[in-house]
Design a protein around this motif. Structure first.
Motif, PDB file in Angstrom:
ATOM      1  N   ASP A   1      50.222  38.442  29.096  1.00 49.59           N
ATOM      2  CA  ASP A   1      51.281  38.600  30.096  1.00 49.59           C
ATOM      3  C   ASP A   1      52.633  38.935  29.484  1.00 49.59           C
ATOM      4  O   ASP A   1      53.610  39.139  30.216  1.00 49.59           O
ATOM      5  N   GLU A   2      52.716  38.989  28.148  1.00 44.85           N
ATOM      6  CA  GLU A   2      54.013  39.206  27.503  1.00 44.85           C
ATOM      7  C   GLU A   2      54.348  40.683  27.369  1.00 44.85           C
ATOM      8  O   GLU A   2      55.501  41.072  27.533  1.00 44.85           O
ATOM      9  N   LEU A   3      53.368  41.516  27.054  1.00 47.79           N
ATOM     10  CA  LEU A   3      53.616  42.937  26.826  1.00 47.79           C
ATOM     11  C   LEU A   3      52.941  43.761  27.917  1.00 47.79           C
ATOM     12  O   LEU A   3      51.869  43.398  28.405  1.00 47.79           O
ATOM     13  N   PRO A   4      53.541  44.913  28.303  1.00 49.12           N
ATOM     14  CA  PRO A   4      52.986  45.688  29.433  1.00 49.12           C
ATOM     15  C   PRO A   4      51.617  46.294  29.146  1.00 49.12           C
ATOM     16  O   PRO A   4      50.765  46.356  30.035  1.00 49.12           O
ATOM     17  N   HIS A   5      51.379  46.768  27.900  1.00 47.49           N
ATOM     18  CA  HIS A   5      50.074  47.383  27.627  1.00 47.49           C
ATOM     19  C   HIS A   5      48.961  46.336  27.640  1.00 47.49           C
ATOM     20  O   HIS A   5      47.828  46.636  28.048  1.00 47.49           O
ATOM     21  N   TYR A   6      49.270  45.090  27.236  1.00 45.53           N
ATOM     22  CA  TYR A   6      48.268  44.032  27.328  1.00 45.53           C
ATOM     23  C   TYR A   6      48.018  43.634  28.787  1.00 45.53           C
ATOM     24  O   TYR A   6      46.889  43.275  29.146  1.00 45.53           O
ATOM     25  N   ALA A   7      49.055  43.672  29.622  1.00 42.06           N
ATOM     26  CA  ALA A   7      48.866  43.370  31.050  1.00 42.06           C
ATOM     27  C   ALA A   7      47.952  44.407  31.711  1.00 42.06           C
ATOM     28  O   ALA A   7      47.104  44.072  32.549  1.00 42.06           O
ATOM     29  N   LEU A   8      48.120  45.688  31.310  1.00 38.98           N
ATOM     30  CA  LEU A   8      47.244  46.738  31.841  1.00 38.98           C
ATOM     31  C   LEU A   8      45.800  46.521  31.398  1.00 38.98           C
ATOM     32  O   LEU A   8      44.863  46.645  32.195  1.00 38.98           O
ATOM     33  N   LEU A   9      45.617  46.164  30.115  1.00 38.99           N
ATOM     34  CA  LEU A   9      44.264  45.906  29.610  1.00 38.99           C
ATOM     35  C   LEU A   9      43.646  44.682  30.296  1.00 38.99           C
ATOM     36  O   LEU A   9      42.445  44.656  30.558  1.00 38.99           O
ATOM     37  N   LYS A  10      44.463  43.683  30.597  1.00 41.10           N
ATOM     38  CA  LYS A  10      43.947  42.491  31.281  1.00 41.10           C
ATOM     39  C   LYS A  10      43.379  42.851  32.648  1.00 41.10           C
ATOM     40  O   LYS A  10      42.283  42.414  33.019  1.00 41.10           O
ATOM     41  N   GLU A  11      44.099  43.670  33.406  1.00 41.55           N
ATOM     42  CA  GLU A  11      43.611  44.071  34.731  1.00 41.55           C
ATOM     43  C   GLU A  11      42.328  44.895  34.612  1.00 41.55           C
ATOM     44  O   GLU A  11      41.384  44.732  35.396  1.00 41.55           O
ATOM     45  N   LEU A  12      42.275  45.769  33.598  1.00 45.63           N
ATOM     46  CA  LEU A  12      41.074  46.581  33.399  1.00 45.63           C
ATOM     47  C   LEU A  12      39.874  45.709  33.019  1.00 45.63           C
ATOM     48  O   LEU A  12      38.753  45.905  33.518  1.00 45.63           O
ATOM     49  N   LEU A  13      40.089  44.714  32.153  1.00 42.42           N
ATOM     50  CA  LEU A  13      39.006  43.820  31.740  1.00 42.42           C
ATOM     51  C   LEU A  13      38.533  42.942  32.904  1.00 42.42           C
ATOM     52  O   LEU A  13      37.333  42.659  33.020  1.00 42.42           O
ATOM     53  N   ILE A  14      39.464  42.508  33.753  1.00 43.52           N
ATOM     54  CA  ILE A  14      39.084  41.694  34.912  1.00 43.52           C
ATOM     55  C   ILE A  14      38.181  42.493  35.844  1.00 43.52           C
ATOM     56  O   ILE A  14      37.147  42.003  36.317  1.00 43.52           O
ATOM     57  N   GLN A  15      38.548  43.733  36.105  1.00 42.82           N
ATOM     58  CA  GLN A  15      37.760  44.552  37.028  1.00 42.82           C
ATOM     59  C   GLN A  15      36.386  44.900  36.464  1.00 42.82           C
ATOM     60  O   GLN A  15      35.427  45.099  37.217  1.00 42.82           O
ATOM     61  N   ILE A  16      36.265  44.978  35.132  1.00 36.39           N
ATOM     62  CA  ILE A  16      34.994  45.380  34.524  1.00 36.39           C
ATOM     63  C   ILE A  16      34.069  44.178  34.326  1.00 36.39           C
ATOM     64  O   ILE A  16      32.896  44.206  34.712  1.00 36.39           O
ATOM     65  N   PHE A  17      34.580  43.083  33.743  1.00 33.33           N
ATOM     66  CA  PHE A  17      33.710  41.982  33.329  1.00 33.33           C
ATOM     67  C   PHE A  17      33.500  40.928  34.415  1.00 33.33           C
ATOM     68  O   PHE A  17      32.620  40.084  34.262  1.00 33.33           O
ATOM     69  N   SER A  18      34.287  40.924  35.476  1.00 35.86           N
ATOM     70  CA  SER A  18      34.082  39.911  36.517  1.00 35.86           C
ATOM     71  C   SER A  18      32.960  40.361  37.456  1.00 35.86           C
ATOM     72  O   SER A  18      32.970  41.481  37.972  1.00 35.86           O
ATOM     73  N   THR A  19      31.992  39.477  37.675  1.00 40.38           N
ATOM     74  CA  THR A  19      30.870  39.776  38.580  1.00 40.38           C
ATOM     75  C   THR A  19      31.345  39.646  40.025  1.00 40.38           C
ATOM     76  O   THR A  19      31.931  38.620  40.383  1.00 40.38           O
ATOM     77  N   PRO A  20      31.128  40.654  40.878  1.00 39.68           N
ATOM     78  CA  PRO A  20      31.588  40.557  42.274  1.00 39.68           C
ATOM     79  C   PRO A  20      30.930  39.388  43.010  1.00 39.68           C
ATOM     80  O   PRO A  20      29.768  39.043  42.774  1.00 39.68           O
ATOM     81  N   ARG A  21      31.687  38.792  43.900  1.00 38.68           N
ATOM     82  CA  ARG A  21      31.165  37.668  44.670  1.00 38.68           C
ATOM     83  C   ARG A  21      30.132  38.161  45.678  1.00 38.68           C
ATOM     84  O   ARG A  21      30.289  39.232  46.268  1.00 38.68           O
ATOM     85  N   TYR A  22      29.075  37.364  45.849  1.00 41.77           N
ATOM     86  CA  TYR A  22      27.972  37.665  46.767  1.00 41.77           C
ATOM     87  C   TYR A  22      27.227  38.943  46.377  1.00 41.77           C
ATOM     88  O   TYR A  22      26.661  39.617  47.234  1.00 41.77           O
ATOM     89  N   HIS A  23      27.262  39.299  45.088  1.00 42.05           N
ATOM     90  CA  HIS A  23      26.478  40.459  44.650  1.00 42.05           C
ATOM     91  C   HIS A  23      24.990  40.127  44.785  1.00 42.05           C
ATOM     92  O   HIS A  23      24.564  39.005  44.464  1.00 42.05           O
ATOM     93  N   PRO A  24      24.160  41.072  45.246  1.00 42.42           N
ATOM     94  CA  PRO A  24      22.729  40.755  45.468  1.00 42.42           C
ATOM     95  C   PRO A  24      21.998  40.280  44.222  1.00 42.42           C
ATOM     96  O   PRO A  24      21.111  39.434  44.308  1.00 42.42           O
ATOM     97  N   LYS A  25      22.358  40.807  43.044  1.00 39.23           N
ATOM     98  CA  LYS A  25      21.658  40.447  41.812  1.00 39.23           C
ATOM     99  C   LYS A  25      22.283  39.243  41.113  1.00 39.23           C
ATOM    100  O   LYS A  25      21.776  38.806  40.078  1.00 39.23           O
ATOM    101  N   SER A  26      23.389  38.729  41.616  1.00 44.27           N
ATOM    102  CA  SER A  26      24.075  37.619  40.962  1.00 44.27           C
ATOM    103  C   SER A  26      23.580  36.286  41.504  1.00 44.27           C
ATOM    104  O   SER A  26      23.041  36.214  42.610  1.00 44.27           O
ATOM    105  N   GLN A  27      23.780  35.248  40.687  1.00 42.98           N
ATOM    106  CA  GLN A  27      23.439  33.885  41.085  1.00 42.98           C
ATOM    107  C   GLN A  27      24.727  33.139  41.454  1.00 42.98           C
ATOM    108  O   GLN A  27      25.745  33.315  40.788  1.00 42.98           O
TER     109      GLN A  27
END
Length: 353
Positions: free
Chosen positions: A173-199
């Motif tokens: 949260d301190e530097l802007p390029h790390y904040a951008l990477l954080k949002e990108l990593l959240i969208q990629i690695f977080s499993t969507p809620r109620y996904h059919p293949k997820s537990q």
């Protein structure tokens, strides 16, 4: 004809004959009642499982694939990520001659809006692309220190398809390029809620830590008893190279000034070893030159003998008698041995006569 009854309203009601009941038919309803009661009792005793009552709204799909020329460790890492991310899709390896913009078309064909692409170069360097297809942004990383799930050091375990917690370093949260990477990593690695293949369980954590200008990825299992963490794997280190505005290209938003390419790193190591060898050769040459040079005689320093104490002069003794000669024991032994040998020869000759 069947007997007909006249109603008050004037209509005729035809009374049909009732079928005869057998004993077997009479027992069937009783059995059905008993079965229904047993089923109700079982449902009361049974603990209801987690039922997904929500709706799957987040339609994130991740395409995970690689280029040709990857080694076994990269292939295992790719398979581990697909196993941990139930919202991911796979595809065949891409030819190295194709341009990276083709990946956007592949994502569109696979109905994916995010992409993790592993690019191998020289069969020893591995690069990872994280992209939001097709509009961007995208980031390119150098992947180092890869450890997969198959290694015995990782003793943890987690349910396949369970949703992870994402833990980020406060430095994101301190530097802007790390904040951008954080949002990108959240969208990629977080499993969507109620996904059919997820537990519908949360039993592991993805941690992203910034250290030494690199992003360190770890996966830990959450133990229910005391909430302790045990590493599951995989683990790897991402060294940021560039962040682009578009997907797999476009204007450069950020370039890492601390990044050093693997070719430059190997070149520096070779130059260090070559410098050590050159230094040893120079020392040897200098020693040879010193041996060949004539020795320089330094002039006598008069102040060098200032603190030297002169030794006492001994009186000179003149020897008038000749000293006795020293006895050579070896020569004496030889003479005795020759005499004994001659005596033996004489005895042998006398006995023969």
């Amino acid at each position: 004809m069947a007997a007909a009854k006249r109603k008050r309203r004037g209509g005729l009601d035809v009374q049909a004959k009732k079928p005869k009941r057998n004993e077997k038919d009479a027992k069937q309803p009783a059995k059905l009642r008993d079965m229904a009661e047993e089923a109700e009792e079982e449902e009361r005793d049974r603990i209801p499982g987690p039922v997904c009552k929500g709706k799957w709204k987040n339609k994130e799909r991740i395409l995970i694939f690689s280029s040709r020329g990857i080694n076994f460790r990269t292939r295992h890492l790719m398979q581990d990520l697909r196993m941990l991310m139930p919202h991911s899709k796979a595809d065949t390896k891409m030819d190295r001659k194709d341009k990276l913009f083709v990946i956007n078309e592949v994502c569109e064909m696979k109905n994916c809006n995010k992409c993790i692409y592993f690019e191998a170069k020289k069969k020893q360097d591995l690069y990872m692309w994280l992209s939001n297809s097709p509009h961007g942004p995208s980031a390119k990383f150098l992947v180092q220190n890869i450890h997969t799930l198959a290694e015995l050091k990782m003793t943890g375990n987690c349910l396949k398809g369970s949703r992870p917690l994402l833990s980020f370093d406060p430095a994101f949260d301190e530097l802007p390029h790390y904040a951008l990477l954080k949002e990108l990593l959240i969208q990629i690695f977080s499993t969507p809620r109620y996904h059919p293949k997820s537990q519908p369980f949360v039993d592991h954590v993805f941690t992203f830590t910034i250290l030494d200008n690199r992003i360190w990825f770890r996966n830990f299992q959450i133990i229910e008893e005391d909430a302790a963490l045990v590493e599951v794997g995989p683990r790897f280190v991402l060294n940021l190279i560039k962040i682009f505005q578009g997907s797999f290209g476009g204007p450069t938003l950020y370039e890492n000034p601390h990044y050093q390419s693997p070719n430059m790193h190997r070149r520096i190591i070779r130059s260090i070893t070559a410098a050590k060898y050159k230094e040893k050769q120079q020392v040897k040459d200098a020693q040879k030159m010193k041996k060949k040079e004539p020795k320089t005689i330094l002039p006598h320093d008069p102040t060098a003998d200032v603190f030297v104490i002169p030794a006492e002069e001994k009186p000179i003794e003149i020897q008038w008698v000749k000293p006795e000669p020293k006895v050579d024991l070896k020569a004496r032994k030889k003479r005795i041995y020759k005499r004994q040998r001659k005596m033996k020869q004489k005895r042998h000759s006398g006995n023969a006569k």
